[in-house]
Design a protein around this motif. Sequence first.
Motif, PDB file in Angstrom:
ATOM      1  N   LYS A   1      64.000  40.833  51.291  1.00  0.00           N
ATOM      2  CA  LYS A   1      65.039  41.840  51.072  1.00  0.00           C
ATOM      3  C   LYS A   1      64.440  43.198  50.708  1.00  0.00           C
ATOM      4  N   PHE A   2      63.287  43.172  50.008  1.00  0.00           N
ATOM      5  CA  PHE A   2      62.640  44.414  49.565  1.00  0.00           C
ATOM      6  C   PHE A   2      61.165  44.379  49.965  1.00  0.00           C
ATOM      7  N   PRO A   3      60.868  44.546  51.246  1.00  0.00           N
ATOM      8  CA  PRO A   3      59.488  44.381  51.732  1.00  0.00           C
ATOM      9  C   PRO A   3      58.490  45.359  51.137  1.00  0.00           C
ATOM     10  N   GLU A   4      58.978  46.487  50.612  1.00  0.00           N
ATOM     11  CA  GLU A   4      58.046  47.456  50.035  1.00  0.00           C
ATOM     12  C   GLU A   4      57.265  46.882  48.852  1.00  0.00           C
ATOM     13  N   TYR A   5      57.820  45.842  48.206  1.00  0.00           N
ATOM     14  CA  TYR A   5      57.146  45.245  47.054  1.00  0.00           C
ATOM     15  C   TYR A   5      55.929  44.400  47.448  1.00  0.00           C
ATOM     16  N   LYS A   6      55.712  44.186  48.750  1.00  0.00           N
ATOM     17  CA  LYS A   6      54.505  43.466  49.188  1.00  0.00           C
ATOM     18  C   LYS A   6      53.251  44.219  48.764  1.00  0.00           C
ATOM     19  N   LYS A   7      53.318  45.546  48.751  1.00  0.00           N
ATOM     20  CA  LYS A   7      52.177  46.348  48.305  1.00  0.00           C
ATOM     21  C   LYS A   7      51.902  46.100  46.825  1.00  0.00           C
ATOM     22  N   ALA A   8      52.947  45.984  46.024  1.00  0.00           N
ATOM     23  CA  ALA A   8      52.763  45.690  44.600  1.00  0.00           C
ATOM     24  C   ALA A   8      52.102  44.329  44.410  1.00  0.00           C
ATOM     25  N   LEU A   9      52.517  43.344  45.211  1.00  0.00           N
ATOM     26  CA  LEU A   9      51.920  42.004  45.113  1.00  0.00           C
ATOM     27  C   LEU A   9      50.441  42.044  45.478  1.00  0.00           C
ATOM     28  N   GLU A  10      50.100  42.834  46.480  1.00  0.00           N
ATOM     29  CA  GLU A  10      48.692  42.968  46.887  1.00  0.00           C
ATOM     30  C   GLU A  10      47.845  43.516  45.748  1.00  0.00           C
ATOM     31  N   ILE A  11      48.407  44.455  45.006  1.00  0.00           N
ATOM     32  CA  ILE A  11      47.652  45.130  43.948  1.00  0.00           C
ATOM     33  C   ILE A  11      47.653  44.331  42.653  1.00  0.00           C
ATOM     34  N   ILE A  12      48.770  43.711  42.319  1.00  0.00           N
ATOM     35  CA  ILE A  12      48.908  43.041  41.029  1.00  0.00           C
ATOM     36  C   ILE A  12      47.992  41.831  40.899  1.00  0.00           C
ATOM     37  N   GLN A  13      47.560  41.259  42.044  1.00  0.00           N
ATOM     38  CA  GLN A  13      46.745  40.038  41.976  1.00  0.00           C
ATOM     39  C   GLN A  13      45.275  40.321  41.684  1.00  0.00           C
ATOM     40  N   ILE A  14      44.892  41.599  41.598  1.00  0.00           N
ATOM     41  CA  ILE A  14      43.518  41.966  41.244  1.00  0.00           C
ATOM     42  C   ILE A  14      43.511  42.468  39.802  1.00  0.00           C
ATOM     43  N   PRO A  15      42.699  41.886  38.928  1.00  0.00           N
ATOM     44  CA  PRO A  15      42.674  42.328  37.531  1.00  0.00           C
ATOM     45  C   PRO A  15      42.256  43.788  37.399  1.00  0.00           C
TER      46      PRO A  15
END
Length: 457
Positions: A27-41
């Motif tokens: 529904k909110f594909p723009e948040y895929k970028k946040a997921l990419e970044i959040i998984q790196i400490p």
Amino acid sequence: MSNLPSEPEFEQALNEVTSTLAPFLAKFPEYKKALEIIQIPERVIQFRVVWEDDKGVARVNRGFRVQFNSALGPYKGGLRLRSDVNLSVLKFLGFEQIFKNSLTGLSIGGGKGGSDFDPKGKSDAEIRRFCKSFATELQRHIGGDTDIPAGDIGFSTTEAGYVFGTYKQIKNEWVGMITGKGMDWGGSNIRPEATGFGLVYYVEHMIAHLEGEGVGFKGKTVVISGSGNVAQYAALKVIELGGTVLSLSDSKGVLVSKDGKGFTPEHIERIAQIKAKRQELSSFGDEKGKFEFRNDGARPWTNVERYDVALPCATQNELNEQEAEEAIKRGCRYVAEGSNMGCTQEAINVFERSRIEGGKAKACWYGPGKAANAGGVAVSGLEMAQNSARLQWTKEEVDQKLKDIMFNAYNNCLTTGQTYAADGDANAKEIPSLVGGGNIHAFKRVADAMRAHGDWY
């Protein structure tokens, strides 16, 4: 990222979150970028810890601090002392901590740390010398507004005292830079009990949703794994609320109530004394035939004939697919994790299928650890608030705040799970996925803060 070394525990935690975010990301594909970044400490700190044993011999261990995400507040997460601690384990725990801390609604980020030093078999003097050496390096990276560690497996108020004292000596300041402190030096009421109590409060809401308000634990049979702090206080709260606790366990095996009458508070006190001496649960004895210890690593899920509630409270991946299927056969209707990632992904899949296919009448409903065991870090957050104000709240005040936080965590899991249901989830409105709802709510709160800070765009 395929060229990175294998990190199985972290990869499991990442996959669990990623898979449940699918309805939201669709529904909110723009948040895929946040997921990419959040998984790196944001930062990973590794260091050596040299300490002296009782024979005067220099020993060395690895120390770690994973400062994973500070979008919502300073890094917050425990210190684990155990021989199997490595970067994969701590990244998994730190990643989970981001979302767990988000679900509390408090202003705390996510982190985790520790060492492969094992306190078992060490003298009190050796533990003190290790902790002071460990803290001498760690103090460079932590602080009351930067990173506030807490306890975890192998790290209690005693170890916190050594770290606190070393920090205070080097920095020349008294500040709440660690939680789980003693009551005389900045600790909070209910902190030792918080994870176990909060777990039971969370399950109370699950029971109320399926069976009606006021039903609760009265008359329920409960199996608990583990016999440390979380398991002990979960057991005491279940007993207080009228439930029957039929098992506790440790790494060597499971202690089972043979007569079905379960443990009493006096039994739990004896077990606490055994664990304080770092002894094995098998030394509890059979109490005139009332209890039986089954060794060789036996676990509760297949060693109790019938039970209503399962509470994994020991360590990660302690309930697998086959045990999940057995739990359902034995009448289990509620599973909630007191430990972090207590169920394997395959076990979670079994419970989620049960929820979808069984509905309110027959489901075995799963409560994820990042919500169900958030009580510990919630009261750590309350301890931080008390330290900042230089005051101490009563047991009743802290317990009520804990109950409120656990209700909000449960309700956010419930309502968000109802809003973002996966395809084919016909029962989502009646009995939603708490793991899906929890992950989506927690992720969105962190991602929105990261976007506001310019971390993704």
